[in-house]
Scaffold this motif. Structure first.
Motif, PDB file in Angstrom:
ATOM      1  N   TYR A  47      44.615  -6.218 -73.086  1.00 11.59           N
ATOM      2  CA  TYR A  47      43.556  -5.681 -73.939  1.00 11.59           C
ATOM      3  C   TYR A  47      44.164  -5.319 -75.288  1.00 11.59           C
ATOM      4  N   ASP A  82      42.806  -1.241 -69.972  1.00 12.55           N
ATOM      5  CA  ASP A  82      41.857  -0.924 -71.046  1.00 12.55           C
ATOM      6  C   ASP A  82      41.901   0.560 -71.385  1.00 12.55           C
ATOM      7  N   LEU A 109      40.523  -9.076 -74.688  1.00 10.09           N
ATOM      8  CA  LEU A 109      39.953  -8.454 -73.493  1.00 10.09           C
ATOM      9  C   LEU A 109      40.226  -9.348 -72.294  1.00 10.09           C
ATOM     10  N   THR A 110      40.012  -8.793 -71.116  1.00 11.30           N
ATOM     11  CA  THR A 110      40.209  -9.522 -69.876  1.00 11.30           C
ATOM     12  C   THR A 110      38.916  -9.470 -69.081  1.00 11.30           C
ATOM     13  N   SER A 162      42.245 -13.593 -69.634  1.00  7.32           N
ATOM     14  CA  SER A 162      42.488 -12.786 -70.823  1.00  7.32           C
ATOM     15  C   SER A 162      42.240 -13.654 -72.056  1.00  7.32           C
ATOM     16  N   GLU A 195      48.212  -3.354 -78.184  1.00  8.48           N
ATOM     17  CA  GLU A 195      47.855  -4.326 -77.152  1.00  8.48           C
ATOM     18  C   GLU A 195      48.735  -4.240 -75.906  1.00  8.48           C
ATOM     19  N   HIS A 243      43.042  -3.947 -79.576  1.00  5.53           N
ATOM     20  CA  HIS A 243      42.156  -3.665 -80.705  1.00  5.53           C
ATOM     21  C   HIS A 243      43.003  -3.452 -81.955  1.00  5.53           C
TER      22      HIS A 243
END
Length: 272
Positions: free
Chosen positions: A238, A133, A114-115, A98, A208, A240
């Motif tokens: 994850y 996600d 992200l992972t 991650s 997140e 944004h």
């Protein structure tokens, strides 16, 4: 400006556009790192590449020096959930990594994660990554004017609950973002719809989900940063940054602003 007494920073459309610049630095850096990550590199190698890339794009790493943190990234491997300190750890075939990245441009911040899987991983780990996600994007789609913060949290939680017995971290949450990397309000990954602060245009949130294959209990390693699962189960993370606009969510740290994934969910798109 600040909204009432909640300490929530509201941005003008011009300020959101400035945040988008920082968001694109983060998006492009994560895109580069997802391609770069491979067995044989160290987490420190990823960190060095990220710092150079962020600076080459005109940004400053948000994490570097934050409360004494020594990296430009958080790099968390396997049972490490978040806040992994980059260094000498060697990445190996089958690892799940991650990568959390933040950048500042002209006083405005972007933050995303992200992972990635290095080679083949078990089907349950692939499902964990996909479901985490997908839960993130359902949370982003719920970031709409007139809603409540709990709608975002509930969207994340309800999707994960529908997919199996995952552990959802409660002690670590998303957050507001803008002229500082971490601002009010906290954005939990569990919640009741219709509760919490009202969502208004000009708010920006970092959503997140941090999710495990086992329990949600965690410990912090001796470095005082790295969060690991207590039961040793693997995790995915994850994230944004999203701006709430009158037209819909604008995912500032997605290369396309979130247009494609929001459309898949039937959500409006608030980008330019």
């Amino acid at each position: 400006m600040r909204w009432r007494d909640r300490g929530i920073e509201l941005k003008s459309p011009d300020q959101v556009a400035l945040m988008r610049r920082a968001g694109l630095v983060v998006a492009r850096t994560l895109e580069m790192l997802a391609e770069l990550a491979r067995p044989g590199l160290t987490t420190g190698d990823l960190d060095a590449a990220a710092e150079k890339h962020i600076r080459d794009l005109g940004g400053v790493p948000s994490f570097l020096g934050y409360q004494g943190f020594t990296g430009s990234l958080c790099v968390s491997v396997n049972e490490e959930v978040v806040h992994g300190v980059p260094g000498a750890r060697l990445l190996r075939e089958g690892d799940v990594v991650s990568i959390d990245c933040g950048a500042e441009v002209d006083g405005w911040h972007g933050d995303a994660a992200l992972t990635v899987a290095l080679g083949e991983v078990p089907p349950e780990v692939q499902a964990l990554m996909r479901d985490t996600d997908d839960a993130l994007w359902r949370g982003l789609a719920a970031a709409r004017v007139g809603g409540r913060l709990g709608d975002v949290s509930h969207a994340v939680e309800s999707h994960l609950a529908s997919r199996g017995g995952y552990g959802i971290l409660d002690d670590y949450t998303g957050h507001g973002i803008g002229t500082a990397m971490h601002q009010p309000p906290d954005v939990p990954n569990r919640g009741r719809p219709g509760r919490g602060p009202r969502l208004v245009a000009g708010m920006a949130l970092a959503v997140e989900p941090m999710v495990t294959l086992g329990g949600a209990e965690t410990d912090v390693l001796a470095d005082e940063w790295t969060v690991v699962t207590r039961d040793g189960s693997w995790a995915a993370h994850y994230e944004h940054s999203v701006a709430i606009t009158d037209d819909g969510p604008w995912v500032l740290t997605a290369l396309d602003g979130g247009r494609a994934r929001l459309a898949e969910l039937g959500a409006d798109y608030g980008g330019d």
